[in-house]
Design a protein around this motif. Structure first.
Motif, mmCIF file in Angstrom:
data_model
loop_
_atom_site.group_PDB
_atom_site.id
_atom_site.type_symbol
_atom_site.label_atom_id
_atom_site.label_comp_id
_atom_site.label_asym_id
_atom_site.label_seq_id
_atom_site.Cartn_x
_atom_site.Cartn_y
_atom_site.Cartn_z
ATOM 1 N N GLN A 257 0.864 -1.177 0.000
ATOM 2 C CA GLN A 257 0.000 0.000 0.000
ATOM 3 C C GLN A 257 0.900 1.227 0.000
ATOM 4 N N GLU A 258 0.929 1.966 -1.108
ATOM 5 C CA GLU A 258 1.793 3.150 -1.141
ATOM 6 C C GLU A 258 1.229 4.220 -0.223
ATOM 7 N N ALA A 259 2.124 5.010 0.346
ATOM 8 C CA ALA A 259 1.735 6.027 1.321
ATOM 9 C C ALA A 259 2.641 7.236 1.187
ATOM 10 N N ARG A 260 2.150 8.343 1.681
ATOM 11 C CA ARG A 260 2.970 9.563 1.709
ATOM 12 C C ARG A 260 4.018 9.436 2.810
ATOM 13 N N TYR A 261 5.227 9.857 2.504
ATOM 14 C CA TYR A 261 6.251 9.908 3.541
ATOM 15 C C TYR A 261 6.101 11.223 4.304
ATOM 16 N N VAL A 262 5.868 11.107 5.609
ATOM 17 C CA VAL A 262 5.766 12.276 6.482
ATOM 18 C C VAL A 262 6.977 12.252 7.403
ATOM 19 N N PRO A 263 7.904 13.188 7.254
ATOM 20 C CA PRO A 263 9.138 13.112 8.044
ATOM 21 C C PRO A 263 8.906 13.428 9.512
ATOM 22 N N TYR A 264 9.438 12.567 10.357
ATOM 23 C CA TYR A 264 9.537 12.841 11.785
ATOM 24 C C TYR A 264 10.925 12.405 12.203
ATOM 25 N N ASN A 265 11.677 13.311 12.792
ATOM 26 C CA ASN A 265 13.061 13.023 13.168
ATOM 27 C C ASN A 265 13.325 13.340 14.633
ATOM 28 N N GLY A 266 12.274 13.283 15.438
ATOM 29 C CA GLY A 266 12.436 13.564 16.850
ATOM 30 C C GLY A 266 12.004 14.980 17.203
ATOM 31 N N ALA A 267 11.879 15.204 18.497
ATOM 32 C CA ALA A 267 11.491 16.523 18.981
ATOM 33 C C ALA A 267 12.703 17.442 19.030
ATOM 34 N N GLY A 268 12.472 18.727 18.930
ATOM 35 C CA GLY A 268 13.567 19.687 18.982
ATOM 36 C C GLY A 268 13.051 21.095 19.126
ATOM 37 N N VAL A 269 13.947 21.989 19.467
ATOM 38 C CA VAL A 269 13.623 23.418 19.599
ATOM 39 C C VAL A 269 14.216 24.145 18.410
ATOM 40 N N THR A 270 13.397 24.929 17.721
ATOM 41 C CA THR A 270 13.868 25.653 16.545
ATOM 42 C C THR A 270 14.829 26.765 16.955
ATOM 43 N N PRO A 271 16.067 26.750 16.468
ATOM 44 C CA PRO A 271 16.987 27.853 16.792
ATOM 45 C C PRO A 271 16.577 29.123 16.047
#
Length: 391
Positions: free
Chosen positions: A197-211
Protein backbone atom coordinates in the motif's frame (compact mmCIF):
# COMPACT_ATOMS: atom_id res chain seq x y z
CA UNK A 1 -9.39 -0.70 17.68
CA UNK A 2 -6.26 -1.53 19.64
CA UNK A 3 -3.00 -1.30 17.71
CA UNK A 4 0.31 -2.64 18.98
CA UNK A 5 3.29 -1.03 17.24
CA UNK A 6 6.89 -2.18 17.58
CA UNK A 7 10.22 -1.30 15.99
CA UNK A 8 13.80 -2.48 15.90
CA UNK A 9 16.09 -0.76 18.39
CA UNK A 10 16.97 2.21 16.19
CA UNK A 11 15.48 5.68 16.05
CA UNK A 12 15.67 5.46 12.26
CA UNK A 13 13.24 2.51 12.39
CA UNK A 14 10.96 3.97 15.06
CA UNK A 15 10.56 7.45 13.59
CA UNK A 16 8.78 6.45 10.34
CA UNK A 17 6.07 4.79 12.47
CA UNK A 18 5.31 7.89 14.52
CA UNK A 19 3.06 9.78 12.03
CA UNK A 20 0.87 6.69 11.58
CA UNK A 21 0.64 6.28 15.37
CA UNK A 22 -0.43 9.92 15.63
CA UNK A 23 -3.08 9.39 12.96
CA UNK A 24 -4.45 6.32 14.73
CA UNK A 25 -4.60 8.15 18.06
CA UNK A 26 -6.27 11.18 16.48
CA UNK A 27 -8.94 8.89 15.03
CA UNK A 28 -9.72 7.60 18.52
CA UNK A 29 -7.88 4.28 18.40
CA UNK A 30 -5.85 2.90 21.31
CA UNK A 31 -2.15 2.62 20.51
CA UNK A 32 0.84 1.18 22.35
CA UNK A 33 4.45 1.45 21.15
CA UNK A 34 6.53 -1.50 22.37
CA UNK A 35 10.29 -0.87 22.30
CA UNK A 36 13.46 -1.70 24.16
CA UNK A 37 14.41 0.58 27.09
CA UNK A 38 16.80 2.71 25.00
CA UNK A 39 13.90 3.93 22.82
CA UNK A 40 11.27 4.50 25.52
CA UNK A 41 12.26 8.16 25.86
CA UNK A 42 11.92 8.67 22.11
CA UNK A 43 8.41 7.23 22.17
CA UNK A 44 7.24 9.40 25.05
CA UNK A 45 8.95 12.47 23.52
CA UNK A 46 6.68 11.93 20.52
CA UNK A 47 3.67 12.07 22.83
CA UNK A 48 2.91 8.36 22.50
CA UNK A 49 2.38 5.64 25.13
CA UNK A 50 5.32 3.28 25.46
CA UNK A 51 5.61 -0.33 26.56
CA UNK A 52 9.11 -1.33 27.68
CA UNK A 53 10.10 -4.77 26.41
CA UNK A 54 13.23 -6.75 25.59
CA UNK A 55 15.19 -5.70 28.63
CA UNK A 56 18.70 -7.06 28.62
CA UNK A 57 20.17 -7.47 25.12
CA UNK A 58 21.81 -4.38 23.68
CA UNK A 59 22.03 -4.31 19.90
CA UNK A 60 25.48 -2.75 19.68
CA UNK A 61 26.94 -5.14 22.28
CA UNK A 62 25.38 -8.12 20.55
CA UNK A 63 26.57 -6.88 17.16
CA UNK A 64 30.12 -6.54 18.46
CA UNK A 65 29.99 -10.13 19.73
CA UNK A 66 28.71 -11.28 16.36
CA UNK A 67 31.38 -9.36 14.44
CA UNK A 68 34.19 -10.55 16.71
CA UNK A 69 33.07 -14.18 16.55
CA UNK A 70 35.33 -15.00 13.58
CA UNK A 71 38.04 -12.38 13.71
CA UNK A 72 36.02 -9.21 13.23
CA UNK A 73 35.30 -6.79 10.38
CA UNK A 74 37.86 -4.29 9.01
CA UNK A 75 37.41 -0.76 10.43
CA UNK A 76 35.10 1.46 8.40
CA UNK A 77 33.33 -1.44 6.67
CA UNK A 78 29.85 -2.75 7.33
CA UNK A 79 29.25 -6.19 8.82
CA UNK A 80 27.56 -8.82 6.64
CA UNK A 81 23.83 -9.40 6.75
CA UNK A 82 24.36 -12.71 8.58
CA UNK A 83 26.26 -10.92 11.36
CA UNK A 84 23.69 -8.13 11.57
CA UNK A 85 20.81 -10.61 11.87
CA UNK A 86 22.31 -12.37 14.91
CA UNK A 87 21.75 -9.47 17.36
CA UNK A 88 18.29 -8.89 15.87
CA UNK A 89 17.41 -12.49 16.75
CA UNK A 90 18.73 -12.12 20.30
CA UNK A 91 16.61 -9.00 20.74
CA UNK A 92 13.55 -10.61 19.12
CA UNK A 93 13.79 -13.50 21.60
CA UNK A 94 13.87 -11.06 24.52
CA UNK A 95 11.05 -8.92 23.10
CA UNK A 96 8.81 -11.94 22.50
CA UNK A 97 9.30 -13.08 26.10
CA UNK A 98 7.84 -9.77 27.33
CA UNK A 99 5.44 -8.93 24.54
CA UNK A 100 3.54 -12.21 24.11
CA UNK A 101 2.17 -12.04 27.69
CA UNK A 102 1.37 -8.34 27.21
CA UNK A 103 -0.43 -9.01 23.91
CA UNK A 104 -2.48 -11.84 25.43
CA UNK A 105 -3.61 -9.54 28.24
CA UNK A 106 -4.10 -6.33 26.21
CA UNK A 107 -5.59 -8.15 23.17
CA UNK A 108 -4.58 -5.92 20.22
CA UNK A 109 -6.61 -6.02 17.02
CA UNK A 110 -3.58 -5.32 14.84
CA UNK A 111 0.22 -5.40 15.01
CA UNK A 112 2.19 -2.77 13.07
CA UNK A 113 5.97 -2.97 12.81
CA UNK A 114 9.00 -2.07 10.83
CA UNK A 115 10.28 -5.09 8.89
CA UNK A 116 13.48 -5.38 10.98
CA UNK A 117 11.45 -6.02 14.15
CA UNK A 118 11.52 -9.79 13.78
CA UNK A 119 9.51 -10.25 16.96
CA UNK A 120 6.46 -8.65 15.29
CA UNK A 121 5.30 -11.59 13.12
CA UNK A 122 5.68 -13.87 16.14
CA UNK A 123 3.57 -11.50 18.27
CA UNK A 124 0.87 -11.21 15.58
CA UNK A 125 0.79 -15.00 15.21
CA UNK A 126 0.54 -15.54 18.97
CA UNK A 127 -2.22 -12.92 19.27
CA UNK A 128 -4.06 -14.20 16.20
CA UNK A 129 -4.25 -10.78 14.55
CA UNK A 130 -3.08 -9.31 11.20
CA UNK A 131 0.46 -8.02 10.78
CA UNK A 132 1.15 -4.74 8.98
CA UNK A 133 4.73 -3.92 8.03
CA UNK A 134 5.65 -0.25 7.64
CA UNK A 135 8.85 0.24 5.67
CA UNK A 136 11.41 2.88 6.62
CA UNK A 137 12.24 4.09 3.10
CA UNK A 138 14.22 2.55 0.24
CA UNK A 139 14.27 -1.07 1.42
CA UNK A 140 17.45 -3.12 0.92
CA UNK A 141 16.96 -6.16 -1.28
CA UNK A 142 18.72 -8.32 1.33
CA UNK A 143 16.13 -10.65 2.88
CA UNK A 144 13.00 -8.89 1.65
CA UNK A 145 13.43 -9.77 -2.02
CA UNK A 146 13.45 -13.42 -0.93
CA UNK A 147 9.84 -13.28 0.30
CA UNK A 148 8.55 -14.09 -3.18
CA UNK A 149 8.06 -17.69 -2.07
CA UNK A 150 8.48 -19.82 1.04
CA UNK A 151 11.14 -21.92 -0.66
CA UNK A 152 13.20 -18.89 -1.67
CA UNK A 153 13.07 -17.43 1.83
CA UNK A 154 14.02 -20.72 3.45
CA UNK A 155 16.94 -21.17 1.08
CA UNK A 156 18.34 -17.64 1.49
CA UNK A 157 17.40 -16.28 4.90
CA UNK A 158 19.86 -16.86 7.76
CA UNK A 159 19.10 -20.26 9.29
CA UNK A 160 18.91 -18.93 12.85
CA UNK A 161 16.28 -16.38 11.79
CA UNK A 162 14.22 -19.04 10.01
CA UNK A 163 14.45 -21.25 13.10
CA UNK A 164 13.21 -18.42 15.34
CA UNK A 165 10.24 -17.70 13.07
CA UNK A 166 9.46 -21.40 12.76
CA UNK A 167 9.15 -21.58 16.54
CA UNK A 168 6.16 -19.25 16.24
CA UNK A 169 4.76 -20.81 13.04
CA UNK A 170 5.35 -17.62 11.06
CA UNK A 171 4.68 -18.08 7.36
CA UNK A 172 7.54 -17.18 5.05
CA UNK A 173 6.84 -15.91 1.56
CA UNK A 174 4.16 -13.47 0.29
CA UNK A 175 1.93 -14.15 3.32
CA UNK A 176 4.59 -13.03 5.79
CA UNK A 177 2.56 -9.81 6.28
CA UNK A 178 -1.10 -9.00 5.68
CA UNK A 179 -0.28 -5.50 4.41
CA UNK A 180 2.87 -3.49 3.71
CA UNK A 181 2.63 0.29 4.08
CA UNK A 182 5.37 1.69 1.86
CA UNK A 183 6.26 5.40 1.77
CA UNK A 184 9.09 4.87 -0.70
CA UNK A 185 8.70 6.61 -4.10
CA UNK A 186 8.39 4.31 -7.09
CA UNK A 187 11.70 5.61 -8.43
CA UNK A 188 13.55 4.53 -5.27
CA UNK A 189 12.10 1.04 -4.97
CA UNK A 190 14.70 -1.71 -4.90
CA UNK A 191 12.01 -4.31 -4.26
CA UNK A 192 8.23 -4.36 -4.36
CA UNK A 193 6.93 -6.32 -1.39
CA UNK A 194 3.67 -8.26 -1.66
CA UNK A 195 0.41 -6.59 -0.55
CA UNK A 196 1.97 -3.16 -0.87
CA UNK A 197 0.00 0.00 0.00
CA UNK A 198 1.79 3.15 -1.14
CA UNK A 199 1.73 6.03 1.32
CA UNK A 200 2.97 9.56 1.71
CA UNK A 201 6.25 9.91 3.54
CA UNK A 202 5.77 12.28 6.48
CA UNK A 203 9.14 13.11 8.04
CA UNK A 204 9.54 12.84 11.78
CA UNK A 205 13.06 13.02 13.17
CA UNK A 206 12.44 13.56 16.85
CA UNK A 207 11.49 16.52 18.98
CA UNK A 208 13.57 19.69 18.98
CA UNK A 209 13.62 23.42 19.60
CA UNK A 210 13.87 25.65 16.54
CA UNK A 211 16.99 27.85 16.79
CA UNK A 212 16.53 31.55 16.00
CA UNK A 213 18.82 31.45 12.97
CA UNK A 214 16.65 28.84 11.24
CA UNK A 215 13.77 31.32 10.83
CA UNK A 216 15.94 34.24 9.72
CA UNK A 217 16.33 35.09 6.02
CA UNK A 218 19.28 33.28 4.44
CA UNK A 219 22.10 35.39 3.05
CA UNK A 220 23.59 32.52 1.05
CA UNK A 221 22.48 29.11 -0.23
CA UNK A 222 22.35 26.63 2.63
CA UNK A 223 24.04 23.23 2.27
CA UNK A 224 23.40 20.66 4.97
CA UNK A 225 25.97 17.94 5.62
CA UNK A 226 24.86 15.09 7.84
CA UNK A 227 26.10 11.51 8.30
CA UNK A 228 23.42 9.75 10.32
CA UNK A 229 24.37 7.82 13.43
CA UNK A 230 26.92 5.40 11.98
CA UNK A 231 29.82 7.04 13.79
CA UNK A 232 28.26 5.82 17.04
CA UNK A 233 29.16 2.21 16.21
CA UNK A 234 31.66 2.42 13.35
CA UNK A 235 33.89 5.08 14.88
CA UNK A 236 34.77 8.65 13.87
CA UNK A 237 36.79 7.45 10.84
CA UNK A 238 33.51 7.29 8.88
CA UNK A 239 33.31 11.10 9.18
CA UNK A 240 36.30 11.68 6.88
CA UNK A 241 34.10 12.24 3.77
CA UNK A 242 31.90 14.96 5.33
CA UNK A 243 34.94 16.69 6.83
CA UNK A 244 36.56 16.69 3.38
CA UNK A 245 33.34 18.11 1.90
CA UNK A 246 33.22 20.90 4.47
CA UNK A 247 36.79 21.89 3.70
CA UNK A 248 36.15 21.74 -0.05
CA UNK A 249 33.09 24.00 0.13
CA UNK A 250 34.99 26.74 1.95
CA UNK A 251 35.66 28.37 -1.42
CA UNK A 252 31.97 28.58 -2.41
CA UNK A 253 29.61 31.32 -1.34
CA UNK A 254 27.41 28.99 0.73
CA UNK A 255 26.38 28.51 4.32
CA UNK A 256 27.21 25.02 5.62
CA UNK A 257 25.19 23.36 8.36
CA UNK A 258 27.27 20.48 9.71
CA UNK A 259 25.03 18.07 11.64
CA UNK A 260 27.59 15.40 12.46
CA UNK A 261 26.87 14.64 16.11
CA UNK A 262 29.20 15.08 19.03
CA UNK A 263 32.05 13.29 17.28
CA UNK A 264 31.79 15.70 14.36
CA UNK A 265 31.74 18.73 16.61
CA UNK A 266 34.90 17.56 18.33
CA UNK A 267 36.67 16.88 15.03
CA UNK A 268 35.63 20.20 13.50
CA UNK A 269 36.61 22.37 16.44
CA UNK A 270 36.47 26.03 15.35
CA UNK A 271 35.15 25.58 11.81
CA UNK A 272 34.84 29.27 11.03
CA UNK A 273 31.96 31.66 10.35
CA UNK A 274 30.83 29.86 7.19
CA UNK A 275 29.97 26.65 9.07
CA UNK A 276 27.18 26.18 11.60
CA UNK A 277 28.06 23.13 13.67
CA UNK A 278 25.15 21.41 15.39
CA UNK A 279 25.30 18.21 17.42
CA UNK A 280 21.89 17.19 16.15
CA UNK A 281 18.75 18.76 14.71
CA UNK A 282 15.56 17.20 13.36
CA UNK A 283 15.85 17.11 9.58
CA UNK A 284 12.12 17.81 9.39
CA UNK A 285 12.99 21.26 10.81
CA UNK A 286 16.15 21.82 8.83
CA UNK A 287 15.37 20.52 5.32
CA UNK A 288 12.70 23.11 4.37
CA UNK A 289 15.39 25.79 4.66
CA UNK A 290 18.11 23.97 2.71
CA UNK A 291 19.18 24.26 -0.93
CA UNK A 292 21.26 21.07 -1.05
CA UNK A 293 22.11 18.07 1.10
CA UNK A 294 25.24 15.94 1.37
CA UNK A 295 24.89 12.62 3.19
CA UNK A 296 25.82 8.96 3.08
CA UNK A 297 22.28 8.13 1.96
CA UNK A 298 20.45 6.75 4.98
CA UNK A 299 16.80 6.13 4.01
CA UNK A 300 15.32 8.62 6.48
CA UNK A 301 17.80 11.29 5.42
CA UNK A 302 17.14 10.76 1.71
CA UNK A 303 13.36 10.89 2.15
CA UNK A 304 13.45 13.94 4.44
CA UNK A 305 15.22 15.81 1.64
CA UNK A 306 12.96 14.35 -1.03
CA UNK A 307 9.80 15.55 0.75
CA UNK A 308 11.13 19.10 0.57
CA UNK A 309 12.42 18.89 -3.01
CA UNK A 310 16.04 19.32 -1.90
CA UNK A 311 18.70 18.09 -4.39
CA UNK A 312 21.15 15.64 -2.86
CA UNK A 313 24.71 14.42 -3.11
CA UNK A 314 25.06 10.92 -1.69
CA UNK A 315 28.39 9.36 -0.74
CA UNK A 316 27.29 5.79 0.04
CA UNK A 317 29.36 3.74 2.46
CA UNK A 318 27.53 0.86 4.11
CA UNK A 319 24.66 -1.60 3.88
CA UNK A 320 22.18 -0.81 1.08
CA UNK A 321 23.35 2.78 0.63
CA UNK A 322 25.10 2.14 -2.72
CA UNK A 323 21.87 0.68 -4.13
CA UNK A 324 19.83 3.59 -2.76
CA UNK A 325 22.31 6.08 -4.19
CA UNK A 326 22.07 4.43 -7.61
CA UNK A 327 18.27 4.59 -7.54
CA UNK A 328 18.30 8.23 -6.41
CA UNK A 329 20.72 9.18 -9.19
CA UNK A 330 18.64 7.31 -11.76
CA UNK A 331 15.57 9.26 -10.61
CA UNK A 332 17.39 12.50 -11.46
CA UNK A 333 16.79 13.96 -7.97
CA UNK A 334 20.34 13.48 -6.74
CA UNK A 335 23.93 12.74 -7.64
CA UNK A 336 26.39 10.18 -6.31
CA UNK A 337 30.11 10.15 -5.59
CA UNK A 338 31.71 6.92 -4.45
CA UNK A 339 34.12 7.33 -1.53
CA UNK A 340 37.05 6.76 -3.91
CA UNK A 341 35.73 9.55 -6.17
CA UNK A 342 35.51 12.08 -3.37
CA UNK A 343 37.93 14.96 -3.84
CA UNK A 344 37.72 18.67 -3.19
CA UNK A 345 37.24 19.23 -6.91
CA UNK A 346 34.49 16.63 -7.30
CA UNK A 347 32.60 17.96 -4.26
CA UNK A 348 32.69 21.55 -5.56
CA UNK A 349 31.60 20.51 -9.05
CA UNK A 350 28.76 18.33 -7.78
CA UNK A 351 27.40 20.84 -5.26
CA UNK A 352 27.60 23.59 -7.89
CA UNK A 353 25.46 21.39 -10.16
CA UNK A 354 22.94 20.83 -7.35
CA UNK A 355 22.66 24.56 -6.66
CA UNK A 356 22.90 26.05 -10.15
CA UNK A 357 22.22 23.23 -12.62
CA UNK A 358 18.96 22.87 -14.51
CA UNK A 359 18.34 19.12 -14.14
CA UNK A 360 18.54 17.88 -10.54
CA UNK A 361 16.42 20.55 -8.85
CA UNK A 362 13.35 20.11 -11.11
CA UNK A 363 13.51 16.33 -10.67
CA UNK A 364 13.72 16.73 -6.88
CA UNK A 365 10.69 19.05 -6.92
CA UNK A 366 8.74 16.55 -9.02
CA UNK A 367 9.40 13.72 -6.55
CA UNK A 368 8.25 16.00 -3.71
CA UNK A 369 5.01 16.71 -5.57
CA UNK A 370 4.41 13.01 -6.20
CA UNK A 371 4.96 12.22 -2.54
CA UNK A 372 2.48 14.93 -1.52
CA UNK A 373 -0.16 13.36 -3.78
CA UNK A 374 -0.03 10.00 -2.00
CA UNK A 375 -2.38 8.96 0.83
CA UNK A 376 -1.26 10.46 4.12
CA UNK A 377 -1.35 8.53 7.42
CA UNK A 378 -4.84 9.80 8.30
CA UNK A 379 -6.14 8.33 5.05
CA UNK A 380 -4.68 4.91 5.90
CA UNK A 381 -6.51 4.54 9.21
CA UNK A 382 -9.73 3.25 7.61
CA UNK A 383 -7.73 0.65 5.63
CA UNK A 384 -6.12 -0.62 8.83
CA UNK A 385 -9.46 -0.70 10.64
CA UNK A 386 -10.97 -2.74 7.82
CA UNK A 387 -8.02 -5.16 7.95
CA UNK A 388 -8.38 -5.57 11.72
CA UNK A 389 -12.10 -6.23 11.31
CA UNK A 390 -11.45 -8.90 8.69
CA UNK A 391 -12.85 -6.83 5.82
Amino acid sequence: MRVLITAATFRSHLYPLVPLAWALRAAGHDVRIAVQPSLVGDVTAAGLPAVEVGRGPDFMSELKKSIDSDGGTPPGTAPSIDKIVVPHIRIAEAVVADLVPFAKNWKPDLVVADPAAFAAPAIAKAAGVPLVLHTWGPMPDQLWADLTSERTARENWPKDLVAFLDTWNVELGPDYADLVVDPCPEELLAIRMAKRQEARYVPYNGAGVTPDWLDEPKRRPRVCITWGTTSEFMGPEVLRPPLLAIEALAGLDVEIVAALGKAGRELLGDAGEQVRVVDWMPLSMLMPTCDALISQGGPGTVLAALVNGVPQLVVPQISAQPLGAELLTNSGAGLTLRPDELTAESVVATVTELLDGDSVRPAARELAERNAARPDPTQLVATLADLAAGR
